[in-house]
Scaffold this motif. Structure first.
Motif, PDB file in Angstrom:
ATOM      1  N   SER A 126       0.823  -1.220   0.000  1.00 34.00           N
ATOM      2  CA  SER A 126       0.000   0.000   0.000  1.00 34.00           C
ATOM      3  C   SER A 126       0.853   1.265   0.000  1.00 34.00           C
ATOM      4  O   SER A 126       0.405   2.325  -0.417  1.00 34.00           O
ATOM      5  N   ALA A 127       2.097   1.137   0.483  1.00 37.64           N
ATOM      6  CA  ALA A 127       2.947   2.330   0.628  1.00 37.64           C
ATOM      7  C   ALA A 127       3.700   2.673  -0.655  1.00 37.64           C
ATOM      8  O   ALA A 127       4.383   3.686  -0.705  1.00 37.64           O
ATOM      9  N   ILE A 128       3.565   1.826  -1.674  1.00 41.65           N
ATOM     10  CA  ILE A 128       4.405   2.024  -2.857  1.00 41.65           C
ATOM     11  C   ILE A 128       3.541   2.540  -4.012  1.00 41.65           C
ATOM     12  O   ILE A 128       3.015   1.758  -4.827  1.00 41.65           O
ATOM     13  N   ALA A 129       3.408   3.861  -4.111  1.00 46.60           N
ATOM     14  CA  ALA A 129       2.515   4.448  -5.116  1.00 46.60           C
ATOM     15  C   ALA A 129       2.829   3.986  -6.549  1.00 46.60           C
ATOM     16  O   ALA A 129       1.906   3.580  -7.271  1.00 46.60           O
ATOM     17  N   PRO A 130       4.083   4.008  -7.000  1.00 45.61           N
ATOM     18  CA  PRO A 130       4.326   3.597  -8.389  1.00 45.61           C
ATOM     19  C   PRO A 130       4.014   2.117  -8.647  1.00 45.61           C
ATOM     20  O   PRO A 130       3.681   1.753  -9.774  1.00 45.61           O
ATOM     21  N   LEU A 131       4.089   1.286  -7.635  1.00 43.90           N
ATOM     22  CA  LEU A 131       3.663  -0.119  -7.802  1.00 43.90           C
ATOM     23  C   LEU A 131       2.162  -0.143  -8.109  1.00 43.90           C
ATOM     24  O   LEU A 131       1.713  -0.783  -9.049  1.00 43.90           O
ATOM     25  N   PHE A 181       6.676  -5.292 -10.523  1.00 40.36           N
ATOM     26  CA  PHE A 181       7.281  -3.969 -10.293  1.00 40.36           C
ATOM     27  C   PHE A 181       8.779  -4.099 -10.025  1.00 40.36           C
ATOM     28  O   PHE A 181       9.561  -3.242 -10.392  1.00 40.36           O
ATOM     29  N   CYS A 182       9.156  -5.209  -9.370  1.00 34.98           N
ATOM     30  CA  CYS A 182      10.580  -5.390  -9.067  1.00 34.98           C
ATOM     31  C   CYS A 182      11.203  -6.455  -9.971  1.00 34.98           C
ATOM     32  O   CYS A 182      12.322  -6.876  -9.749  1.00 34.98           O
ATOM     33  N   LYS A 183      10.437  -6.857 -10.987  1.00 33.02           N
ATOM     34  CA  LYS A 183      10.937  -7.820 -11.982  1.00 33.02           C
ATOM     35  C   LYS A 183      11.400  -9.128 -11.329  1.00 33.02           C
ATOM     36  O   LYS A 183      12.433  -9.697 -11.690  1.00 33.02           O
ATOM     37  N   ALA A 184      10.634  -9.571 -10.345  1.00 36.17           N
ATOM     38  CA  ALA A 184      10.959 -10.850  -9.708  1.00 36.17           C
ATOM     39  C   ALA A 184      10.745 -11.968 -10.719  1.00 36.17           C
ATOM     40  O   ALA A 184       9.818 -11.918 -11.517  1.00 36.17           O
ATOM     41  N   ASN A 185      11.623 -12.964 -10.686  1.00 36.46           N
ATOM     42  CA  ASN A 185      11.424 -14.097 -11.593  1.00 36.46           C
ATOM     43  C   ASN A 185      11.133 -15.407 -10.871  1.00 36.46           C
ATOM     44  O   ASN A 185      10.775 -16.386 -11.517  1.00 36.46           O
ATOM     45  N   VAL A 186      11.255 -15.431  -9.569  1.00 38.49           N
ATOM     46  CA  VAL A 186      10.781 -16.613  -8.834  1.00 38.49           C
ATOM     47  C   VAL A 186       9.904 -16.202  -7.658  1.00 38.49           C
ATOM     48  O   VAL A 186      10.201 -15.248  -6.940  1.00 38.49           O
ATOM     49  N   VAL A 187       8.837 -16.952  -7.488  1.00 40.62           N
ATOM     50  CA  VAL A 187       7.839 -16.621  -6.477  1.00 40.62           C
ATOM     51  C   VAL A 187       7.506 -17.886  -5.690  1.00 40.62           C
ATOM     52  O   VAL A 187       6.777 -18.752  -6.176  1.00 40.62           O
ATOM     53  N   PRO A 188       8.068 -18.032  -4.493  1.00 34.45           N
ATOM     54  CA  PRO A 188       7.755 -19.227  -3.692  1.00 34.45           C
ATOM     55  C   PRO A 188       6.331 -19.125  -3.134  1.00 34.45           C
ATOM     56  O   PRO A 188       6.036 -18.226  -2.361  1.00 34.45           O
ATOM     57  N   VAL A 189       5.481 -20.020  -3.562  1.00 36.46           N
ATOM     58  CA  VAL A 189       4.070 -19.985  -3.147  1.00 36.46           C
ATOM     59  C   VAL A 189       3.490 -21.399  -3.096  1.00 36.46           C
ATOM     60  O   VAL A 189       4.108 -22.350  -3.563  1.00 36.46           O
ATOM     61  N   GLY A 190       2.303 -21.489  -2.555  1.00 34.42           N
ATOM     62  CA  GLY A 190       1.558 -22.743  -2.586  1.00 34.42           C
ATOM     63  C   GLY A 190       0.799 -22.854  -3.904  1.00 34.42           C
ATOM     64  O   GLY A 190       0.665 -21.862  -4.635  1.00 34.42           O
ATOM     65  N   LYS A 191       0.258 -24.043  -4.164  1.00 33.27           N
ATOM     66  CA  LYS A 191      -0.337 -24.233  -5.485  1.00 33.27           C
ATOM     67  C   LYS A 191      -1.631 -23.436  -5.696  1.00 33.27           C
ATOM     68  O   LYS A 191      -2.019 -23.181  -6.837  1.00 33.27           O
ATOM     69  N   ASP A 192      -2.229 -22.975  -4.621  1.00 33.04           N
ATOM     70  CA  ASP A 192      -3.413 -22.117  -4.785  1.00 33.04           C
ATOM     71  C   ASP A 192      -3.066 -20.800  -5.476  1.00 33.04           C
ATOM     72  O   ASP A 192      -3.953 -20.126  -6.002  1.00 33.04           O
ATOM     73  N   GLN A 193      -1.784 -20.443  -5.473  1.00 27.36           N
ATOM     74  CA  GLN A 193      -1.385 -19.173  -6.089  1.00 27.36           C
ATOM     75  C   GLN A 193      -1.001 -19.318  -7.565  1.00 27.36           C
ATOM     76  O   GLN A 193      -0.691 -18.331  -8.234  1.00 27.36           O
ATOM     77  N   LEU A 194      -1.011 -20.552  -8.077  1.00 30.47           N
ATOM     78  CA  LEU A 194      -0.586 -20.756  -9.470  1.00 30.47           C
ATOM     79  C   LEU A 194      -1.419 -19.980 -10.486  1.00 30.47           C
ATOM     80  O   LEU A 194      -0.870 -19.442 -11.444  1.00 30.47           O
ATOM     81  N   PRO A 195      -2.742 -19.889 -10.311  1.00 27.95           N
ATOM     82  CA  PRO A 195      -3.507 -19.101 -11.293  1.00 27.95           C
ATOM     83  C   PRO A 195      -3.030 -17.639 -11.360  1.00 27.95           C
ATOM     84  O   PRO A 195      -3.031 -17.042 -12.436  1.00 27.95           O
ATOM     85  N   HIS A 196      -2.608 -17.098 -10.214  1.00 28.31           N
ATOM     86  CA  HIS A 196      -2.147 -15.710 -10.210  1.00 28.31           C
ATOM     87  C   HIS A 196      -0.803 -15.573 -10.941  1.00 28.31           C
ATOM     88  O   HIS A 196      -0.544 -14.589 -11.610  1.00 28.31           O
TER      89      HIS A 196
END
Ligand code: TRP
Length: 373
Positions: A126-131, A181-196
């Protein structure tokens, strides 16, 4: 985090979304394994971003399921970003409780388990306006029907007592902004986040196709992959999914006595001979798994050691194992909580760094869109 049962039927999608959710899960798992192997060799190739909704105190499900993995990845040398997704808390409820307290409690948990602000940027989106400004062009790249068929959003809607808000429908697009916004290329998540994640890749590709590039030879956004953790699914003390609302969690910040008391009440079964059998003895096996995670030992071995010690013997062992493992974390957490000024400083520094990177990305985006006046 919520989890969803991925449908097994083929889901036809028009424009790049997976044609079969099952196939897509398999592909994501395979890709995740390949990246996992490469991380050890080339950590410098990766920027990792992941985050949590600040809905309450973090518990053992978060710790063994994701926080410990984040620390491992950070320590491998990845450039790490940890996001507090405070806007994701507001879409399906009016009151959010003491949000600010939740945010600082999460930061204390992060630091206590070993997330190091020198190596990991901790920030609140919420604090990152350009994001947040990336949301507008991103929204132009997705259709209403693509948003409506996101299985995780559907699942959350089903569990909410409110109608779908505009924010709820579009939060996966906002999540794409979190990642891109930060050009991340890996995102450690659970499988519920795969659609995102899939939507995030779709947005990255469509942005390139529709609006072009700031520099000719390089798309602005990378393709972000999920890193699916191999951590086991931890159940609550009653054998159900571990969640604060069910009151079956052990919070990281609880005392050793509170932990002992909760484990004493944990569900087991009437067979005094302890065995590790997740299928038929989920509650007993879950406790063995917790003991295994805390000690680094094999749960099968632990079961053999307890033998005919029954539920009592098992509970005693789990309590000791967890309390011993958590003692230094809890001690450090208590120190951190007593120093709110430091927690505020960590967040402000992280926000400043995130803002700088988001400003740079937004200026590339505006250039590609010919809005760089
Ligand atoms: N949706 C995630 C959850 O419910 C939280 C989250 C928000 C997130 N933005 C993210 C996770 C970006 C990974 C990357 O837990």
């Amino acid at each position: 985090m919520t989890s969803v049962d991925l449908p097994t039927s083929a889901v036809e999608a028009d424009d790049g979304l997976a044609s079969s959710i099952d196939g897509s899960l398999r592909a994501s798992l395979k890709r995740s394994e390949q990246i996992e192997a490469d991380l050890e060799v080339h950590p410098e190739r990766y920027r990792m971003l992941t985050g949590d909704r600040p809905t309450g105190k973090l518990h053992l499900g978060h710790y063994f399921g994701s926080l410990a993995n984040r620390v491992r990845l950070q320590n491998l040398g990845l450039d790490s970003w940890v996001l507090i997704a405070d806007y994701q808390v507001i879409y399906d409820r009016d009151g959010v409780g003491d949000l600010k307290a939740n945010v600082f409690s999460a930061i204390a948990d992060y630091l206590a388990v070993g997330i190091d602000p020198q190596r990991s940027t901790i920030f609140a989106h919420s604090a990152i306006a350009p994001l947040n400004q990336l949301l507008l062009p991103f929204l132009s790249l997705v259709t209403d029907s693509e948003l409506r068929r996101n299985p995780t959003v559907k699942d959350e809607l089903a569990n909410s007592d409110r109608p779908m808000s505009g924010l709820m429908l579009t939060f996966p697009v906002h999540q794409a902004a979190d990642i891109l916004f930060c050009k991340a290329n890996v995102v450690p998540v659970g499988k519920d986040q795969l659609p995102h994640l899939e939507l995030t890749r779709l947005i990255a590709r469509r942005f390139d196709e529709r609006y072009g590039r700031a520099e000719k030879d390089r798309p602005i956004f990378p393709f972000a992959d999920a890193l699916l953790s191999s951590a086991p699914n931890i159940l609550g003390l009653d054998g159900n999914k571990m969640s604060k609302s069910r009151g079956n969690v052990i919070e990281l910040g609880m005392t050793a006595q509170q932990t002992a008391k909760l484990i004493k009440k944990a569900k087991t079964d009437s067979d005094r001979h302890i065995t590790f059998d997740p299928q038929n003895r989920p509650e007993v096996s879950n406790l063995l798994m917790l003991a295994g995670l805390a000690t680094g030992e094999d749960p099968v071995q632990i079961a053999e050691e307890i033998g005919d010690g029954g539920g009592g013997g098992l509970k005693k062992l789990v309590t000791e194992a967890l309390n011993e493992h958590l003692a230094p974390i809890r001690e450090r957490r208590a120190e951190l909580v007593a120093d709110q000024g430091y927690l505020v400083e960590v967040l402000r520094d992280g926000n400043a760094k995130a803002d700088e990177v988001a400003t740079q990305t937004l200026s590339e985006v505006r250039k590609a869109m010919q809005m760089d006046y």
